[in-house]
Design an enzyme around this catalytic site. Structure first.
Site, mmCIF file in Angstrom:
data_model
loop_
_atom_site.group_PDB
_atom_site.id
_atom_site.type_symbol
_atom_site.label_atom_id
_atom_site.label_comp_id
_atom_site.label_asym_id
_atom_site.label_seq_id
_atom_site.Cartn_x
_atom_site.Cartn_y
_atom_site.Cartn_z
ATOM 1 N N CYS A 71 -0.939 6.662 9.442
ATOM 2 C CA CYS A 71 -0.383 6.191 10.027
ATOM 3 C C CYS A 71 0.430 4.901 11.007
ATOM 4 O O CYS A 71 -1.377 4.341 12.126
ATOM 5 C CB CYS A 71 0.815 6.850 11.077
ATOM 6 N N CYS A 128 6.213 -3.650 16.059
ATOM 7 C CA CYS A 128 6.631 -2.639 16.466
ATOM 8 C C CYS A 128 4.467 -3.025 17.522
ATOM 9 O O CYS A 128 3.958 -3.302 16.762
ATOM 10 C CB CYS A 128 6.653 -1.320 16.173
ATOM 11 N N SER A 139 12.079 7.278 14.979
ATOM 12 C CA SER A 139 10.179 6.280 15.563
ATOM 13 C C SER A 139 11.215 6.484 17.288
ATOM 14 O O SER A 139 11.692 4.950 17.190
ATOM 15 C CB SER A 139 10.009 5.287 15.451
ATOM 16 N N LEU A 140 11.098 6.909 17.980
ATOM 17 C CA LEU A 140 11.257 6.612 19.388
ATOM 18 C C LEU A 140 10.490 6.227 20.213
ATOM 19 O O LEU A 140 10.722 5.360 20.939
ATOM 20 C CB LEU A 140 11.395 9.108 19.830
ATOM 21 N N CYS A 149 6.212 -6.508 7.602
ATOM 22 C CA CYS A 149 7.957 -5.342 8.485
ATOM 23 C C CYS A 149 8.142 -6.509 9.408
ATOM 24 O O CYS A 149 7.914 -7.078 10.120
ATOM 25 C CB CYS A 149 7.330 -4.108 8.925
ATOM 26 N N GLU A 187 0.848 -1.346 -0.126
ATOM 27 C CA GLU A 187 -0.272 -0.131 -0.452
ATOM 28 C C GLU A 187 0.986 1.537 -0.179
ATOM 29 O O GLU A 187 1.545 1.222 0.425
ATOM 30 C CB GLU A 187 -1.297 -0.588 1.204
ATOM 31 N N CYS A 197 2.198 -1.454 15.666
ATOM 32 C CA CYS A 197 1.184 -1.121 14.629
ATOM 33 C C CYS A 197 0.787 -2.392 13.532
ATOM 34 O O CYS A 197 1.796 -3.135 13.943
ATOM 35 C CB CYS A 197 3.528 -0.958 14.079
ATOM 36 N N SER A 221 11.848 7.855 7.579
ATOM 37 C CA SER A 221 11.609 7.037 9.013
ATOM 38 C C SER A 221 12.226 6.165 9.397
ATOM 39 O O SER A 221 11.482 4.764 8.922
ATOM 40 C CB SER A 221 9.683 7.092 9.249
ATOM 41 N N GLY A 245 7.325 -1.197 6.330
ATOM 42 C CA GLY A 245 8.273 -1.614 6.387
ATOM 43 C C GLY A 245 9.257 -0.446 7.037
ATOM 44 O O GLY A 245 8.937 0.693 7.043
ATOM 45 N N GLU A 246 10.313 -1.136 6.738
ATOM 46 C CA GLU A 246 11.739 -0.793 7.819
ATOM 47 C C GLU A 246 12.388 0.056 6.525
ATOM 48 O O GLU A 246 13.225 -1.018 6.818
ATOM 49 C CB GLU A 246 11.614 -0.867 8.976
ATOM 50 N N CYS A 258 3.630 8.892 0.672
ATOM 51 C CA CYS A 258 3.901 8.221 1.862
ATOM 52 C C CYS A 258 4.151 6.454 1.239
ATOM 53 O O CYS A 258 3.283 5.832 0.439
ATOM 54 C CB CYS A 258 3.195 7.909 2.847
ATOM 55 N N ASN A 302 -2.560 5.969 16.346
ATOM 56 C CA ASN A 302 -4.729 5.392 15.164
ATOM 57 C C ASN A 302 -4.690 3.788 15.740
ATOM 58 O O ASN A 302 -3.817 3.378 15.343
ATOM 59 C CB ASN A 302 -3.959 5.478 13.886
HETATM 60 N N1 SAH Z 1 9.770 1.764 10.303
HETATM 61 C C1 SAH Z 1 9.719 3.076 9.691
HETATM 62 C C2 SAH Z 1 8.044 3.528 9.447
HETATM 63 C C3 SAH Z 1 6.996 3.550 10.086
HETATM 64 S S1 SAH Z 1 5.061 4.566 9.941
HETATM 65 C C4 SAH Z 1 9.538 3.660 11.244
HETATM 66 O O1 SAH Z 1 9.494 2.805 12.594
HETATM 67 O O2 SAH Z 1 9.878 5.197 11.496
HETATM 68 C C5 SAH Z 1 5.882 6.285 10.244
HETATM 69 C C6 SAH Z 1 5.086 5.954 12.146
HETATM 70 O O3 SAH Z 1 3.688 5.444 12.133
HETATM 71 C C7 SAH Z 1 6.053 5.388 12.901
HETATM 72 O O4 SAH Z 1 6.873 6.165 14.324
HETATM 73 C C8 SAH Z 1 5.443 4.443 13.801
HETATM 74 O O5 SAH Z 1 6.124 3.672 15.223
HETATM 75 C C9 SAH Z 1 3.976 4.605 13.298
HETATM 76 N N2 SAH Z 1 2.962 4.052 13.987
HETATM 77 C C10 SAH Z 1 2.897 2.881 14.115
HETATM 78 N N3 SAH Z 1 1.396 2.496 13.918
HETATM 79 C C11 SAH Z 1 0.974 3.654 15.097
HETATM 80 C C12 SAH Z 1 -0.266 3.404 15.016
HETATM 81 N N4 SAH Z 1 -1.193 2.852 14.703
HETATM 82 N N5 SAH Z 1 -0.988 4.773 15.045
HETATM 83 C C13 SAH Z 1 -0.237 6.105 14.934
HETATM 84 N N6 SAH Z 1 1.396 5.620 14.571
HETATM 85 C C14 SAH Z 1 1.204 4.706 14.370
#
Ligand code: SAH
Length: 359
Positions: free
Chosen positions: A339, A120, A220-221, A116, A96, A123, A197, A165-166, A109, A296
């Site tokens: 996200c 996390c 992504s902290l 991935c 997507e 996610c 990211s 993906g990462e 995006c 989200n």
């Molecule tokens: N793999 C990359 C890109 C991820 S998407 C990364 O981890 O940075 C971009 C952002 O969306 C990341 O900061 C991710 O942690 C965040 N994200 C993932 N799931 C989410 C959710 N359910 N609600 C809000 N943000 C989310």
């Protein structure tokens, strides 16, 4: 006659590689520039239509080369104008990609992997596990398809590598894609319009600091301590908060650019005033800004989105410590394009069925 398998895929080639390939076939290297313009600026992949090439060259290209492009399998538009695209790859897998208009920029995006591996906790993509890496052609192909679909090929747009993906877990293909996207004869994107990211895979992050094509960096902290972050972002058990902040401090930043720290806010988990103070102190030494992302929520995600009051309180504490902070507006949530909401199932199901899975 060359078989389809032996034809070179131009979509896989950086311009210097295309120049060499043309030369190997007895053609002049400079035609690579023309071919890049056709493919990336005009969206033309059929050699026969590349009218500034000689008839002989067009015939030779059609015989010896192909240009693969992901197919648009499904397209869905949100009430807020955000559009989600389901793309089918050559092996039948799906990914997507999302178009987010007027943020105020036009933004694509883009995904870097099918699924991935980072898992996390909040996610949905992480629930898929890693299916496979995307090739550079597939990463750039998303931009080609989306730019054509929303008629922005000739316009300026931004790219965020925040889809599935990462990106640093697929380092080589991602970097190759960035070189193709920034090629002056192709999309000619400024690297400043591209944001990568990452969860902060440390060795890859250090390598990124040495690249010629340097995108903006978002980390992504999501938590200020190893204890909390380890629960949310499993890879933190390998590369901890302190190491990541150190790498960020050393990261070469152009004049006015700053690192973005993304922080998903989860009610009762990482959204307390103490978390906000810790976060502000942690990032204080880095040229950075904090981007808060209220969760989200989705079925299967065991967390809740904090109230707007909790989000604002958190943001105010961070700001009061002198750290730049913004709250990410959720876009396309009604079509599961926001996200962390990108997920597709195995190759067998139809696009409609696949979308139904996440509804
Ligand atoms: N793999 C990359 C890109 C991820 S998407 C990364 O981890 O940075 C971009 C952002 O969306 C990341 O900061 C991710 O942690 C965040 N994200 C993932 N799931 C989410 C959710 N359910 N609600 C809000 N943000 C989310």
């Amino acid at each position: 006659m060359a078989t389809a398998e032996r034809r070179r895929d131009i979509a896989e080639l950086e311009r210097p590689a295309l120049e060499s390939a043309l030369e190997e076939h007895g053609h002049a290297r400079f035609h690579a520039r023309q071919i890049f313009r056709w493919i990336y600026r005009r969206g033309v992949t059929d050699a026969d239509a590349m009218t500034d090439l000689s008839r002989e060259l067009r015939a030779a290209l059609a015989r010896d080369f192909i240009v693969t492009t992901p197919t648009l399998a499904h397209r869905e538009i949100s009430a807020d104008g955000t559009e989600k695209f389901l793309l089918r790859l050559a092996d039948g897998r799906h990914i997507e990609s999302v178009f987010i208009p007027d943020t105020p920029a036009m933004t694509f995006c883009i995904s870097t992997q099918v699924g991935c591996a980072m898992a996390c906790a909040f996610c949905l993509t992480g629930k898929m596990g890693l299916v496979r890496n995307l090739t550079a052609a597939e990463i750039v192909g998303q931009v080609r398809v989306l730019a054509g679909a929303v008629n922005l090929r000739e316009a300026r747009f931004n790219i965020v590598l925040m889809g599935m993906g990462e990106p640093l877990h697929n380092y080589d293909e991602t970097m190759k894609a960035l070189r193709i996207l920034t090629d002056e004869h192709g999309f000619d994107m400024s690297p400043r319009r591209i944001t990568l990211s990452t969860v902060g895979l440390l060795p890859a992050l250090e390598r990124l600091a040495t690249e010629a094509v340097m995108p903006n960096l978002a980390i992504s902290l999501h938590a200020p301590t190893d204890l909390q972050r380890g629960e949310l972002v499993p890879i933190n058990r390998k590369y901890g908060v302190g190491d990541i902040i150190d790498a960020c401090r050393k990261f070469p930043l152009k004049n006015r650019s700053r690192i973005t720290f993304e922080y998903v806010l989860l009610a009762g988990v990482n959204d307390s005033p103490q978390d906000a103070r810790r976060l502000a102190k942690l990032v204080a030494g880095v040229k950075s800004k904090v981007n808060l992302i209220p969760l989200n929520a989705a079925a299967g995600i065991p967390f809740e989105r904090p109230s707007d009051e909790a989000v604002n309180r958190f943001a105010k504490i961070v700001a009061d410590h002198g750290v730049a902070v913004s709250v990410r507006k959720s876009r396309g949530r009604d079509i599961r394009a926001a996200c962390g909401q990108l997920i597709v199932e195995g190759a067998k199901k139809s696009a409609a069925q696949q979308l139904a899975v996440v509804m």
